[in-house]
Design a protein around this motif. Structure first.
Motif: not given
Lengths: 303, 362, 99
Positions: A74, A12-15, A76-77, A10
């Motif tokens: 995680p 899009d979810l990069f910190p 799973t990332d 994802h």
């Protein structure tokens, strides 16, 4: 491909900020060129793995330095990647005041607010996988820190006779490890056969040893910091010999050998300024060598 | 039978009704005025601990469960926790910045969590302002595209906005934008210090003129509401914006609601960062029934009620929040400037309204 | 209006969420963002509307619980079920209603 898509499930979810859940409450400082580098948020296992890997370079995390917080990510990332026959390159997304990094089991961001600080997210709780993630991050961080110090991290073999050092440049496969071995056999010492730091001290370019090595592995002993005598571009061939490089050709070779930062358009001017200074400070040669020949004897003649 | 009476009962009898979970402080945006305490450390709650918590909350007949952050979608178990919450019959709300809510992830949120509401932050009416606040270039354009996608997926979305010095000139534009998307927009006129006490966010606190302008707009739109314009509300402290029938407590903080951070610390409310227990040490039921800290908070909400009541008629216009008071002024009982400013602004706008509505004798 | 007989099998609609507070039920219909508060019998009816038991079975269960006049109770429950179905809280289960 958009940033992170090769490594992350994802992107899009990069910190976007240095925040998350730390692995633990342990911290240590690494005394590496451009440092000290402070790593916090570690578990005891992560700390011990780093102490095994970096040995006496590790110290207590009291000193001022470039801080990096380590956070959980995680597993799973991350996408599953078949690494057989695959060349690993970190995915970088530079911005004027930040850098985002995606790689194997690592996400990282550097930020200048205004001092350089970093954050590393990984699913690796311990062991070699963890030290490998951490070392890949530290290679990158060192490149940026050295640039701030007016120096550079160079993809190179650093060889020395104890008094002077020579920097052998060349991309992977150009023979840096082979050349390092030849110099060792000839009686020289090797700082690193993969990544070396160049820093200016009182106007003199000096080579500093880094714990980031290639196939040759880490070399115990030897000098930590030596004045740089020359930059040599490696070429393999039948006829051994030396050919002077023009400052422009030397600069081009140095830029090509400055990993990470040479892909960052927001640091290009700084990098060019540093490397131009280096190209003017020391002579540059192209050295053609063979596996059987006397590379070390040839190198030592450059004074 | 009215909901307000039920809420009042929950406040009075300390019946836990609404729980907000801050799942992670990881975030894919970097909002300037974010209240999260990013230096907070501890052992994050595991998936098993969250599952146990949800089962306990079901047992306690908790109805509302809000998944927040950071960006809650960045939590590794977000979908699993949301699906479990749905299975247990909670009314699930998701507070997200919306940046990653698209494509497969958005569909999975709909299909696996079926949230009652997704609350998304809008920071401005233009990319320049929105992206200035989020500090992620492109986040405004991405959000608009994602909001349309969420709407087309049939997800219920509400926009939340905090009035700031940077966006106060764009409030009309933000309301129009929300209208054009067919989404309700709730504007909170108060910027709060960070949860660690850092006052840096207050640098962008809205001006008095900005707050007045917001209230005028809200009154004007309140009149227009009869003609079908979407409703705009001022965010209220307490329990999901529900105004209860009179009870002896000022709000439901610690009486019908709690908030839990990623490390298991329990607080009376997302605004009121006074730890009253930790889930690594005790179960939620035990904390709810036995925490001395919670007992103090409940007593404090009684004192707040008396304290604010003493401000006389119009005290409700303060929209006083003990959590904000503690953050701004160090005590949950202290009047703080933002509340006073709010009352003054509301009184002024109400006075203007009165003059507008009364027939003028010529 | 849905015709409700003791043989009808009803279940809660998938967007219905409810909790019991002090005997009453607070009910939210998610799709309509509508909140209702039901009395104790209403709360019990929501519990019973599992898509398995018929309305007749609810009446039997409630008669035991409340020990009231079963004729009045039956009439009330049938009316209540119809009301909740009308309000969109309950729906009949196709093919499950007893003959």
């Amino acid at each position: 491909m958009s940033f992170g898509a090769g490594f992350l499930r994802h992107p899009d979810l990069f910190p976007a900020r240095r925040a998350g859940e730390p692995w633990g409450d342990r911290a240590l400082a690494l005394d590496v060129a451009g440092g000290p580098y402070l790593l916090s948020g570690l578990t005891t296992a992560q700390e011990e793995a780093l102490r095994r890997r970096f040995g006496s370079l590790c110290g207590p995390a009291e000193a001022n330095g470039t801080a990096t917080q380590v956070f959980r990510a995680p597993a799973t990332d991350f996408l599953a990647i078949d690494t057989r026959g695959w060349e690993y390159t970190l995915d970088l997304d530079p911005a004027p005041d930040a850098l985002q990094v995606a790689g194997l089991h690592l996400m990282a961001r550097l930020g200048w607010t205004p001092a350089l600080a970093g954050a590393l997210w990984t699913p690796e709780p311990a062991g070699e996988e963890w030290t490998s993630v951490c070392e890949n991050y530290l290679r990158l961080l060192t490149a940026y820190r050295l640039l701030e110090e007016g120096g550079a991290l160079l993809h190179s073999a650093g060889v020395s006779d104890g008094e002077w050092a020579w920097l052998l440049l060349g991309p992977s496969g150009a023979g840096k490890t082979t050349a390092s071995r030849l110099c060792l056999e000839g009686g020289g010492t090797v700082l690193s056969d993969d990544l070396n730091a160049v820093l200016f001290h009182e106007g003199t370019a000096r080579l500093r040893k880094l714990p980031f090595t290639g196939d040759l592995g880490e070399r115990a002993g030897g000098p930590e910091s030596v004045p740089l005598r020359a930059v040599l571009r490696l070429a393999q061939g039948e006829e051994e010999g030396l050919r002077p490089l023009s400052p422009a050709a030397a600069l081009a070779s140095l830029v090509a050998a400055a990993p990470f930062v040479n892909c960052d358009p927001f640091r290009r001017e700084t990098l060019l300024a540093v490397l131009e200074r280096l190209a003017r400070a020391v002579p540059a040669w192209e050295v053609t060598f063979s596996r059987e020949g006397g590379l070390w004897a040839m190198v030592k003649t450059i004074r | 039978m009215s909901l307000s009476r039920v809420v009042a009962t929950a406040w009075r009898e300390n019946l836990l009704f609404s729980v907000l979970l801050e799942l992670t402080y990881r975030c894919n945006l970097d909002c300037f005025f974010c209240y999260n305490d990013l230096a907070l450390k501890g052992e994050p709650l595991s998936r098993e601990q969250y599952f146990r918590l949800l089962a306990d909350l079901r047992e306690m007949e908790v109805m509302n469960l809000t998944l927040s952050g950071g960006e809650p979608l960045a939590h590794p178990d977000f979908l699993a926790l949301g699906a479990r919450a749905r299975e247990l019959g909670f009314v699930v709300r998701v507070k997200s910045n919306g940046h990653a809510l698209r494509g497969e992830l958005a569909r999975r949120v709909r299909d696996e969590i079926d949230p009652f509401l997704i609350e998304v932050s809008l920071h401005g009416a233009t990319a320049a302002t929105h992206d200035r606040q989020t500090r992620v270039p492109g986040s405004f354009d991405r959000l608009l595209a994602n909001l349309r996608e969420l709407r087309d997926l049939g997800l219920r979305v509400k926009l939340n906005s905090t009035l700031t010095r940077w966006n106060e000139g764009e409030i009309e534009g933000m309301l129009d934008l929300a209208d054009s998307l067919g989404l309700p927009l709730q504007v909170d006129p108060e910027v709060t210090p960070r949860d660690d006490g850092d006052r840096e966010p207050l640098q962008v606190a809205p001006s008095r003129e900005g707050v007045l302008r917001l209230f005028r707009l809200q009154f004007a739109r309140g009149r227009a509401a009869e003609e079908g314009a979407p409703e705009v509300q001022v965010a209220r402290g307490g329990d999901d914006g529900t105004v209860p029938t009179p009870v002896h407590k000022h709000c439901g903080a610690g009486s019908s609601g709690i908030a839990i951070d990623p490390f298991g610390n329990v607080y009376p409310c997302v605004q009121w960062r006074r730890p009253v227990g930790n889930l690594h040490q005790q179960g939620i039921g035990e904390i709810w029934r036995g925490s001395a800290g919670l007992a103090e908070v409940r007593e404090l909400t009684v004192q707040v009620k008396e304290r604010i009541g003493a401000e006389g008629p119009g005290s409700h216009l303060l929209n006083f929040c003990p959590g904000s008071a503690a953050a701004h002024a160090g005590s949950p009982l202290a009047l703080y400037p933002a509340a006073v400013q709010r009352r003054e602004a509301l009184e002024q706008v109400m006075e203007e309204e009165r003059k507008t509505l009364l027939p003028v004798v010529r | 209006m849905i015709a409700i007989t003791p043989a009808t099998v009803l279940r809660r609609r998938s967007d219905v969420r409810y909790r019991r507070i002090e005997g009453e039920a607070v009910v939210l219909r998610q799709s309509a963002a509508e909140v209702l508060v039901l009395n104790e019998v209403g709360a019990s009816v929501l519990d019973l509307a599992d898509g398995e038991r018929s309305v007749g079975e609810w009446i039997d269960a409630l008669a035991e619980e409340y020990e009231g006049n079963s004729i009045t109770l039956a009439r009330d429950v049938l009316a209540f079920a119809a009301e909740l179905a009308e309000a969109g809280l309950l729906e009949p289960v196709a093919g499950r209603s007893e003959p």
